[in-house]
Structures are given as structure tokens and as C-alpha cells.
Design a protein around this motif. Structure first.
Motif, PDB file in Angstrom:
ATOM      1  N   THR A  68      -3.618   5.733   0.678  1.00 36.38           N
ATOM      2  CA  THR A  68      -3.577   5.572  -0.774  1.00 36.38           C
ATOM      3  C   THR A  68      -3.534   6.938  -1.419  1.00 36.38           C
ATOM      4  O   THR A  68      -4.318   7.816  -1.069  1.00 36.38           O
ATOM      5  CB  THR A  68      -4.816   4.801  -1.277  1.00 36.38           C
ATOM      6  OG1 THR A  68      -4.911   3.556  -0.587  1.00 36.38           O
ATOM      7  CG2 THR A  68      -4.713   4.539  -2.772  1.00 36.38           C
ATOM      8  N   VAL A  69      -2.625   7.112  -2.362  1.00 34.36           N
ATOM      9  CA  VAL A  69      -2.535   8.376  -3.090  1.00 34.36           C
ATOM     10  C   VAL A  69      -3.746   8.482  -4.018  1.00 34.36           C
ATOM     11  O   VAL A  69      -3.950   7.632  -4.883  1.00 34.36           O
ATOM     12  CB  VAL A  69      -1.233   8.456  -3.894  1.00 34.36           C
ATOM     13  CG1 VAL A  69      -1.152   9.775  -4.659  1.00 34.36           C
ATOM     14  CG2 VAL A  69      -0.027   8.303  -2.977  1.00 34.36           C
ATOM     15  N   VAL A 223      -3.880  12.243  -0.308  1.00 34.78           N
ATOM     16  CA  VAL A 223      -3.708  10.894   0.227  1.00 34.78           C
ATOM     17  C   VAL A 223      -4.885  10.612   1.156  1.00 34.78           C
ATOM     18  O   VAL A 223      -5.170  11.404   2.059  1.00 34.78           O
ATOM     19  CB  VAL A 223      -2.384  10.744   0.998  1.00 34.78           C
ATOM     20  CG1 VAL A 223      -2.322   9.386   1.692  1.00 34.78           C
ATOM     21  CG2 VAL A 223      -1.200  10.901   0.065  1.00 34.78           C
ATOM     22  N   ALA A 249       4.042  11.414   4.542  1.00 35.45           N
ATOM     23  CA  ALA A 249       3.893  10.166   3.777  1.00 35.45           C
ATOM     24  C   ALA A 249       5.245   9.495   3.651  1.00 35.45           C
ATOM     25  O   ALA A 249       6.239  10.134   3.294  1.00 35.45           O
ATOM     26  CB  ALA A 249       3.318  10.456   2.397  1.00 35.45           C
ATOM     27  N   LEU A 290       4.717  11.390  -5.211  1.00 36.80           N
ATOM     28  CA  LEU A 290       3.526  10.595  -4.931  1.00 36.80           C
ATOM     29  C   LEU A 290       2.852  10.236  -6.240  1.00 36.80           C
ATOM     30  O   LEU A 290       2.470  11.120  -7.026  1.00 36.80           O
ATOM     31  CB  LEU A 290       2.572  11.381  -4.032  1.00 36.80           C
ATOM     32  CG  LEU A 290       3.081  11.688  -2.619  1.00 36.80           C
ATOM     33  CD1 LEU A 290       2.110  12.601  -1.897  1.00 36.80           C
ATOM     34  CD2 LEU A 290       3.281  10.401  -1.837  1.00 36.80           C
ATOM     35  N   VAL A 298       1.249   6.573   6.340  1.00 38.41           N
ATOM     36  CA  VAL A 298       0.918   7.943   6.712  1.00 38.41           C
ATOM     37  C   VAL A 298       1.071   8.112   8.216  1.00 38.41           C
ATOM     38  O   VAL A 298       0.636   7.261   8.989  1.00 38.41           O
ATOM     39  CB  VAL A 298      -0.523   8.287   6.282  1.00 38.41           C
ATOM     40  CG1 VAL A 298      -0.910   9.677   6.753  1.00 38.41           C
ATOM     41  CG2 VAL A 298      -0.649   8.200   4.766  1.00 38.41           C
TER      42      VAL A 298
END
Length: 430
Positions: A68-69, A223, A249, A290, A298
Motif C-alpha cells: 500500500t502506498v 510503500v 512497484a 504512486l 511489490v
């Protein structure tokens, strides 16, 4: 004459009975011979298979996870005091710098409070000056013993009280100055503002929800992703040694690469419910590819194995013996079940950490009815060179799947497997 006639038919019947018995015995012997005759053994034809020779090459050790960013800073700007919002100095979605003007609260009431405090300060300073003048006179009189000692002492305390009153007035003015500064709201961090939460004209209160605006730092960004506890030791060894671990990513559908960064931090606790540890990678994100809270795939490159023994992934099977391959015995063109230990895989090739040499030949296709000791014949149509390009292909696949990925064609020896490997590079049996 009459006695000779009955004796002849009796001998004929006796001879007939003997003949029938002989015939039956002959028939029985023929039947027994036919039933017990050994059938000639049929030679089982060799099974046509595709083979490949194990090779040495490089293999990236990659962990593929869901991430998750997470912005480096997300700040909700809240008012520090109450008042009417008179102005907003930003546009929705605007990039702002630290200290840039955001909003203005009506400050007139705080200006009045400051003026009152300044007046009180002037009054207290005048009282302090008078008290100090009296103290100087009382000190001289006290030295001459012209006044009571109590009068002198009381005057000393009065000067101290007036000095404290002046300090209190100065603190009040400082608080008023701070309130006036709070009326002029500025950005505490650089980033991008979101949609407007409060319009001008609304009355806001101290720490009122939802706040004035939310600021999110876009560049740089991070991330967050998790890795299983079985892989943590390897990652931490590399991270603590000072190695730079590249992180790539990809989009949520894994169709395109978004950005590249580096791993820089690991959480200090493991999630007991999932047995995972959270890691964080940083990305420059200059192109803003992003987006905050975006889900991404990832791939963490932990290490690159050198001179590893590689076989096509299709050759690896799983069954009762564990992980195994069908090893081709070049002397008599038979196969044997050979147990192996697996390492990382890039989908096309798999590392064999133990149990196989680089020159061994294994079966990659045609294992449907194969068993230990079965005779084989390498397919001339599909037989070719050994997996000579395996090392080059593995070295260029830093975004490959982790070693824990599932291998195709997994079955116990002798069991049916209808799948075939189109990606394996076959080789002719030696």
C-alpha cells in the motif's frame, strides 16, 4: 458254435471303453498343456519423453507481496482557537510549500485582548516604579532606624508582587500574540492539499473536526508491505549488513512497472495473527505515479544467487517422496525418482540447492505414466540443447516470483499428470 457268438460282442465293448478312456486322457493332456503353456513375455516399448540437462546460472531471490502506498506525512490542519473563518488561501488539489498561507480566522477579538493586556502592563509597571521608589526611601529610613522594621519588610514584598504582576502581563501579551499567529493558518508541511473541508464564513472552534484541510506529502513517498516470518531472517541479514535491497512497484493487475525504490525500514513487531512483519520502502516518486493509499504489487530483490543449479520448473514434481525429479540414467536410458531440495524460482527455471548436479539430465514432459525404472526415449522433435539460456533469463527477471511459488506438474510417482511444459527447454539424452 453257440458259445463263441456271445464272447465276441463283450470284447468289442471292452475295447471301445478302453479307446474312449484313452481319447479322454489325450484330450485332458492337451487341455492341460494349453492352459499351462507359458505366454511369451511382451517387451514394453520405451516411453517417449522430453528431457533437459541441468545448467548453472544466476537466479534472483525475489519476494512478491501486496503493498500500500503510504505517504511520508499526512497532516490534518486543525484550528487552534475559535472564530469565524474569513478567508481561504489555497485551491483544491494544489501543491503547497511549508509555511504557505492556508486560511484566516477573524482576529479582531484577539487584538482587543492584546490591547487590554498592554494597558494592564502599563498600569502594573507604574505601580512597580512607585513601589521601588518607596522601597528606596524606606531602605534609607530603615538604616537610620527611623521606621519600623515591619514597614520596610512589607515594602520589599510589595515590590516583588508588582514585579510578578508585570511578568504576568508580559505572558498575557505573548499569549495574545500567539493567538494572533494562530488566526493566520499556514502549512506545517509541504505537500498537496485535498478538497476543501470548511468554507469561509463558518464558525470554527479549537481542534474542531474535520479540520481546515488535509495535506498529503506526495514526493517522496513510501510503500508498506508484509513478508512472512520464514523469509524475514534472510531480509534482515541483508538489511543489517548495509546492503541496498531494490524494491519494484507494479500496478494492481501486475501489467506494468510503476516505480523503483529501496527498502529502508522494518517494523519492530510481528503480527501474531498473520505471522508477517511490515516493511517499508521509499520511492522518489518524481513523476507522481504512486498515489496515496493505492494498492500495488511489490517485488523485493533479496539477493542474486550465483552459479546455481537450474532446471526447468516443469521437471520438478511433488509427491510422497517430497520434491523430486525424474533423473535420466544415460547408460540404459531409464529414469529414477530423485529427491531434490528447491531454491528460488522465476517461473521458467527453478534452483536446485541439493540433490542434482549441473550435468544431470531430467525429464520435463511426458511423465503421465512414468515410474521409477521405466525405459524412456527422448523426443527427437522437441529435444534440443540444455537450458543454456536459463542463467541469462534468470538474471534479467528481477521481478520474478518468489521461491515459495507453486510448481506445475506436481504428483506422486506413477500418477497421471495431463499437463505439459511448453516453457521448459528440452535437451537430448546423453
Amino acid at each position: 458254435m453257440s458259445e463263441a457268438m456271445p464272447a465276441q460282442p463283450k470284447r468289442s465293448r471292452r475295447n471301445l471303453v478302453v479307446l474312449v478312456i484313452v481319447v479322454l486322457v489325450l484330450v485332458a493332456l492337451v487341455v492341460l498343456h494349453v492352459l499351462h503353456r507359458q505366454q511369451p513375455a511382451r517387451a514394453t516399448p520405451p516411453q517417449v519423453v522430453t528431457v533437459a540437462t541441468a545448467s548453472t546460472g544466476t537466479m534472483p531471490e525475489v519476494l512478491s507481496e501486496l503493498g500500500t502506498v503510504t505517504p511520508t506525512a499526512t497532516v490534518t490542519v486543525l484550528p487552534q482557537l475559535s472564530g469565524y473563518l474569513t478567508a481561504v488561501g489555497y485551491h483544491e488539489g494544489q501543491d503547497i510549500q511549508k509555511g504557505q498561507f492556508l486560511a484566516q480566522i477573524d482576529q479582531r477579538q484577539y487584538e482587543i485582548s492584546k490591547q487590554q493586556a498592554q494597558a494592564q502592563l502599563a498600569k502594573d509597571r507604574a505601580a512597580l516604579a512607585q513601589a521601588r521608589s518607596d522601597l528606596a526611601r524606606f531602605t534609607e529610613l530603615n538604616q537610620r532606624k527611623s521606621i519600623a522594621e515591619q514597614t520596610y519588610t512589607d515594602q520589599v514584598f510589595l515590590v516583588q508582587q508588582d514585579e510578578a504582576a508585570v511578568k504576568s502581563d508580559l505572558a498575557t501579551i505573548a499569549q495574545d500574540d500567539l493567538d494572533l499567529a494562530y488566526c493566520h493558518i499556514t502549512a506545517p508541511v509541504a505537500g498537496r492539499v485535498g478538497l476543501r473541508l470548511v468554507d469561509p464564513g463558518n464558525y470554527v472552534t479549537a481542534s474542531s473536526s474535520p479540520g481546515i484541510v488535509v495535506i498529503t506529502t506526495i514526493k517522496p513517498t513510501t510503500v508498506e508491505f508484509t513478508v512472512p516470518q520464514d523469509s524475514l531472517a534472510r531480509v534482515m541479514d541483508r538489511l543489517n549488513s548495509g546492503a541496498s535491497l531494490p524494491v519494484t512497484a507494479y500496478s494492481s493487475d501486475n501489467s506494468r512497472q510503476i516505480a523503483t525504490g529501496n527498502l529502508y525500514a522494518a517494523s519492530n513487531q510481528m503480527a501474531t495473527a498473520t505471522g508477517t512483519v511490515t516493511l517499508r520502502a521509499t520511492f522518489a516518486n518524481d513523476d507522481e505515479a504512486l498515489f496515496p493509499n493505492e494498492f500495488v504489487n511489490v517485488k523485493l530483490l533479496v539477493d542474486t544467487l550465483q552459479n546455481a543449479v537450474l532446471v526447468p520448473t516443469a521437471a520438478v514434481q511433488t509427491g510422497a517422496p517430497g520434491d523430486y525429479v525424474y533423473l535420466v540414467n544415460g547408460a540404459n536410458q531409464t529414469v529414477s525418482v530423485h529427491k531434490v531440495a528447491l531454491g528460488p524460482s522465476d517461473g521458467k527455471n527453478t534452483v536446485i540447492t541439493s540433490g542434482l548436479a549441473a550435468t544431470d539430465t531430467v525429464v520435463t514432459d511426458g511423465m503421465d505414466r512414468l515410474s521409477d525404472g521405466a525405459k524412456i526415449r527422448a523426443s527427437t522433435a522437441r529435444a534440443g540443447a540444455a537450458a543454456s539460456g536459463a542463467g541469462a533469463g534468470a538474471a534479467g527477471s528481477s521481478g520474478a516470483a518468489a521461491a515459495s511459488g507453486a510448481h506445475p506438474h506436481r504428483r506422486p510417482p506413477g500418477a497421471a499428470s495431463g499437463a505439459s511444459s511448453a516453457s521448459a527447454t528440452p535437451a537430448a539424452a546423453s
